[in-house]
Write a protein that holds these residues in place. Structure first.
Motif, PDB file in Angstrom:
ATOM      1  N   ALA A   1      36.764  46.118  40.816  1.00  0.00           N
ATOM      2  CA  ALA A   1      37.555  46.910  39.869  1.00  0.00           C
ATOM      3  C   ALA A   1      36.952  46.845  38.462  1.00  0.00           C
ATOM      4  N   ILE A   2      36.401  45.653  38.092  1.00  0.00           N
ATOM      5  CA  ILE A   2      35.760  45.548  36.778  1.00  0.00           C
ATOM      6  C   ILE A   2      34.543  46.461  36.728  1.00  0.00           C
ATOM      7  N   ALA A   3      33.715  46.379  37.789  1.00  0.00           N
ATOM      8  CA  ALA A   3      32.468  47.143  37.805  1.00  0.00           C
ATOM      9  C   ALA A   3      32.748  48.633  37.681  1.00  0.00           C
ATOM     10  N   THR A   4      33.814  49.096  38.310  1.00  0.00           N
ATOM     11  CA  THR A   4      34.095  50.540  38.288  1.00  0.00           C
ATOM     12  C   THR A   4      35.202  50.878  37.296  1.00  0.00           C
ATOM     13  N   LEU A   5      35.662  49.845  36.558  1.00  0.00           N
ATOM     14  CA  LEU A   5      36.767  50.035  35.604  1.00  0.00           C
ATOM     15  C   LEU A   5      37.964  50.730  36.258  1.00  0.00           C
ATOM     16  N   SER A   6      38.355  50.203  37.406  1.00  0.00           N
ATOM     17  CA  SER A   6      39.447  50.871  38.122  1.00  0.00           C
ATOM     18  C   SER A   6      40.518  49.878  38.538  1.00  0.00           C
ATOM     19  N   PHE A   7      40.995  49.073  37.576  1.00  0.00           N
ATOM     20  CA  PHE A   7      42.092  48.144  37.859  1.00  0.00           C
ATOM     21  C   PHE A   7      43.349  48.922  38.216  1.00  0.00           C
ATOM     22  N   GLY A   8      44.121  48.355  39.119  1.00  0.00           N
ATOM     23  CA  GLY A   8      45.433  48.945  39.384  1.00  0.00           C
ATOM     24  C   GLY A   8      46.294  48.762  38.145  1.00  0.00           C
ATOM     25  N   PRO A   9      47.352  49.564  37.993  1.00  0.00           N
ATOM     26  CA  PRO A   9      48.169  49.459  36.776  1.00  0.00           C
ATOM     27  C   PRO A   9      48.797  48.076  36.617  1.00  0.00           C
ATOM     28  N   TRP A  10      49.218  47.476  37.734  1.00  0.00           N
ATOM     29  CA  TRP A  10      49.892  46.182  37.619  1.00  0.00           C
ATOM     30  C   TRP A  10      48.917  45.054  37.382  1.00  0.00           C
ATOM     31  N   GLU A  11      47.709  45.142  37.968  1.00  0.00           N
ATOM     32  CA  GLU A  11      46.693  44.121  37.663  1.00  0.00           C
ATOM     33  C   GLU A  11      46.390  44.152  36.161  1.00  0.00           C
ATOM     34  N   THR A  12      46.198  45.364  35.633  1.00  0.00           N
ATOM     35  CA  THR A  12      45.930  45.497  34.200  1.00  0.00           C
ATOM     36  C   THR A  12      47.065  44.895  33.394  1.00  0.00           C
ATOM     37  N   PHE A  13      48.281  45.246  33.797  1.00  0.00           N
ATOM     38  CA  PHE A  13      49.447  44.745  33.064  1.00  0.00           C
ATOM     39  C   PHE A  13      49.456  43.220  33.032  1.00  0.00           C
ATOM     40  N   TRP A  14      49.248  42.576  34.193  1.00  0.00           N
ATOM     41  CA  TRP A  14      49.365  41.110  34.239  1.00  0.00           C
ATOM     42  C   TRP A  14      48.206  40.415  33.545  1.00  0.00           C
ATOM     43  N   ILE A  15      46.994  41.025  33.597  1.00  0.00           N
ATOM     44  CA  ILE A  15      45.866  40.435  32.859  1.00  0.00           C
ATOM     45  C   ILE A  15      46.184  40.448  31.368  1.00  0.00           C
TER      46      ILE A  15
END
Lengths: 77, 478
Positions: B191-205
Motif C-alpha cells: 500500500a505504501i509503494a502504490t500509495l493506496s492505503f485503505g481509509p481506515w488504515e490511513t485513519f489509524w496510522i
C-alpha cells in the motif's frame, strides 16, 4: 486543555476496554444495523465501533464535568 | 403581631460574596525546559528505550511459518504469536495476561516504587526519544528557553520546523508500526509503494501517530500528572519499606551555597548546596527535597544529577538516593533495606504473581488445538428410519487451531448400538474451521424415552494424542 483531557481521556480508556470486550464476545459479521446485516469491512466495523464507544463515553464524561461545577460557578452566570 | 423595639431589631449580617472558584480550579501549566542528565540511571532508562523500541518497531518484520510472526489479525479474528494461533475462544489467556500485568505492577511498585513509570512506560520512553531530538535540534535547556522567550525570527521558525518535522516522521513511523500489528505488514508495504492505503488504515496510522506526537511532544508530564490513573492509586501499594527516591533531609539541611572546599560544618550548613539542578532535570518539574510527591515518576534523574554535584564538591554520593522511609528514619544500610524486601505485602503480591504465571504456562502447555461446537438440527428432533432405529441430526463446527491441515475421525458413544450413519472422517484446513452435518442412529430400546446424554469424540488421524470429547443429548421417541 485540562477540561479536554478530562472529557476525552477517561472515555478513551473505557472505550478501549469496551471495544475489546464487545468484539471478543460478538462477531461483527453477526451484527445487524437497522434490521440489515452489517456489510462494512471488518476493520471499518471495529473502527466505527471504537469511535462510537468513545463518543458515548465522552458524552458521559462531559455530563460528569458539567454536573461537577460548584454553586459558585453556576451562580456566577 | 409583636412589635419589635429598637434594641430587639435583628442584627444585620453583612453578606460577603466569596470569590468565584472556577478560575483557580485548574493551574496554568508552566512549560518545562528539562535539563538533560547523564549517569547510571539515565543509562538504564536508555537501555530500556532501546530494548522496548527494538521489540516494538522490529516485531512486525519477523516471519514465522511463512507468515508475520506476531500479528493480531483483525479481519481473520485470529492472533498469531510465533508458533501459536489464538482464536476468540482463547480470550481466557488474554484475561490471565492482564491479571499478570496488574500483579507485576503491584509487586514492583511495592518493592521499588514507580519502576514502570521511570523506565519502561511508553510515555517515558517516547518523551525520552522526543527530548533527545529536541536537544539535538534546538540545543540544551538554556538555549531552548532563550529560543522560546526570544523573538519569532527566521532562526526560530527554522529550528521549530525542523523539530516538529522530525517528531512528525517518528510519529508517523510509530503509527505505521502500530497498524502493522493488526493488518499484515506485507499488505501495508504494498500500500505504501502504490500509495493506496485503505481509509481506515490511513485513519489509524494518523490517529496513533498524532497521539504519539501530542503525548510525547506536547503534553509530556501532564499525561502523568493528570491522565494516568496509576499515578493516582500507586500510593496504596507503598509502605514504609518501599524503595522510593528520597532526599536525605537530615544530611542535606540546612541547605545553602558555599565555596568549593569550604567546611560545611564550620559554616553550619548541610550537604545540599542548593544548586537547584535536581529541579532542572526533573521531567515533571517538582522539587524532590519537598518529600515524596505523587508527581514523582521515579525516573531517578535527580539522583544522577545530585551525585555529579556531590562528586564535584568531594562529598559522598547519595544525598538523593533510592531509599525507604524506614531506612532514612532508622539509618539503615543497604543490607537492612534488602532484608525488608521480603514482607507480607511483597510475599502476597509475589506469591499470587508466581501462581498465575504457573497457571498460564500449564494452561498453554495443555491447550487443546482442536475444538468442537455441537448444534442440534432445529428442523428435525428425532425420526424413525426403520429397523427400530431412531435418527438425530447434528451440526458439528470443528476448529483446527494449528497451521497444518489435519484429518479427524468423529466418534459417538453413550447408548448401546449408537453409531454414525455417514462418513466418519473430516478433512480440516490449516488454522480453519469445517462445519459438518452428522446423522446419528441408535436402537429405540437403547435408552429412556426422551433425552439421553451422549458424547461426540474427535481424534486426529495419525495422532491419537489429540482428542476432544463434548456432550450433547440424543432424543428417543416412540
Amino acid at each position: 486543555m485540562l477540561r479536554w483531557i478530562l472529557v476525552l481521556w477517561p472515555s478513551f480508556l473505557v472505550a478501549g476496554i469496551a471495544e475489546v470486550v464487545f468484539f471478543t464476545v460478538v462477531n461483527p459479521q453477526q451484527l445487524y444495523l437497522f434490521g440489515e446485516a452489517v456489510e462494512y469491512s471488518l476493520i471499518a466495523t471495529y473502527s466505527i465501533g471504537f469511535l462510537a464507544f468513545w463518543l458515548v463515553c465522552a458524552a458521559s464524561s462531559l455530563l460528569t464535568l458539567f454536573l461537577q461545577q460548584g454553586p459558585a460557578d453556576v451562580n456566577a452566570r | 403581631m409583636v412589635e419589635k423595639t429598637r434594641s430587639e431589631k435583628a442584627r444585620v449580617v453583612p453578606i460577603k460574596p466569596v470569590a468565584p472558584e472556577s478560575d483557580s480550579l485548574y493551574e496554568v501549566r508552566q512549560k518545562l525546559h528539562v535539563r538533560s542528565v547523564s549517569g547510571i540511571f539515565a543509562r538504564w532508562r536508555w537501555a530500556l528505550v532501546w530494548i522496548t523500541q527494538l521489540v516494538f518497531y522490529g516485531l512486525p518484520w519477523l516471519t514465522w511459518n511463512d507468515r508475520q510472526a506476531v500479528l493480531f489479525h483483525l479481519t481473520e479474528r485470529k492472533f498469531y504469536i510465533f508458533g501459536w494461533v489464538f482464536w476468540p475462544q482463547d480470550v481466557f489467556y488474554l484475561a490471565i495476561i492482564l491479571i499478570i500485568s496488574a500483579y507485576a505492577l503491584f509487586f514492583f511498585t511495592a518493592v521499588a516504587g514507580r519502576l514502570w513509570c521511570g523506565y519502561a512506560c511508553p510515555q517515558t520512553v517516547y518523551t525520552e526519544m522526543f527530548m533527545w531530538i529536541e536537544e539535538k535540534i534546538e540545543g540544551d535547556h538554556n538555549k531552548r528557553r532563550k529560543l522560546e522567550e526570544g523573538p519569532m525570527n527566521a532562526r526560530r521558525i527554522g529550528l521549530r520546523s525542523a523539530k516538529y518535522g522530525a517528531w512528525g516522521l517518528l510519529s508517523l513511523w510509530t503509527g505505521f508500526t502500530f497498524v502493522a500489528y493488526f493488518s499484515p505488514l506485507e499488505e501495508l508495504l504494498v500500500a505504501i509503494a502504490t500509495l493506496s492505503f485503505g481509509p481506515w488504515e490511513t485513519f489509524w496510522i494518523l490517529f496513533y501517530g498524532a497521539f504519539t506526537y501530542i503525548f510525547a511532544g506536547l503534553l509530556r508530564e501532564q499525561v502523568c500528572k493528570y491522565m494516568c490513573p496509576y499515578a493516582r492509586f500507586q500510593g496504596v501499594m507503598f509502605d514504609p519499606d518501599t524503595l522510593v527516591i528520597t532526599y536525605d533531609e537530615e544530611r542535606g539541611e540546612p541547605r545553602g551555597s558555599r565555596r568549593k572546599g569550604a567546611d560545611p560544618r564550620a559554616l553550619g550548613v548541610g550537604d545540599c548546596v542548593d544548586c537547584g539542578i535536581c529541579v532542572q532535570v526533573c521531567p515533571t518539574g517538582i522539587d524532590i527535597r519537598d518529600g515524596l510527591q505523587y508527581e514523582c515518576i521515579g525516573c531517578a534523574a535527580c539522583i544522577d544529577a545530585c551525585d555529579q554535584v556531590m562528586e564535584r564538591m568531594s562529598y559522598p554520593p547519595g544525598l538523593i538516593r533510592y531509599s525507604t522511609e524506614n531506612a532514612v528514619k532508622k539509618h539503615w544500610g543497604s543490607r537492612e533495606i534488602l532484608q525488608h524486601v521480603a514482607r507480607p505485602r511483597t510475599l502476597v503480591y509475589g506469591g499470587v504473581l508466581a501462581a498465575i504465571c504457573i497457571a498460564l504456562v500449564v494452561g498453554l502447555a495443555n491447550r487443546t488445538d482442536l475444538r468442537m461446537d455441537i448444534l442440534r438440527d432445529r428442523a428435525v428432533l428425532a425420526r424413525e428410519v426403520g429397523d427400530g432405529l431412531i435418527e438425530n441430526v447434528y451440526r458439528l463446527q470443528i476448529m483446527n487451531m494449528v497451521e497444518v491441515p489435519r484429518t479427524v475421525r468423529i466418534g459417538v458413544s453413550g447408548l448401546d448400538g449408537i453409531r454414525l450413519a455417514n462418513s466418519e472422517e473430516v478433512a480440516l484446513p490449516a488454522a480453519g474451521t469445517e462445519s459438518v452435518t452428522v446423522r446419528v442412529r441408535a436402537p429405540r430400546e437403547s435408552g429412556e424415552l426422551g433425552s439421553n446424554q451422549i458424547h461426540f469424540q474427535l481424534e486426529v488421524v495419525g495422532d491419537a494424542s489429540v482428542r476432544v470429547r463434548e456432550a450433547t443429548t440424543f432424543l428417543l421417541t416412540q
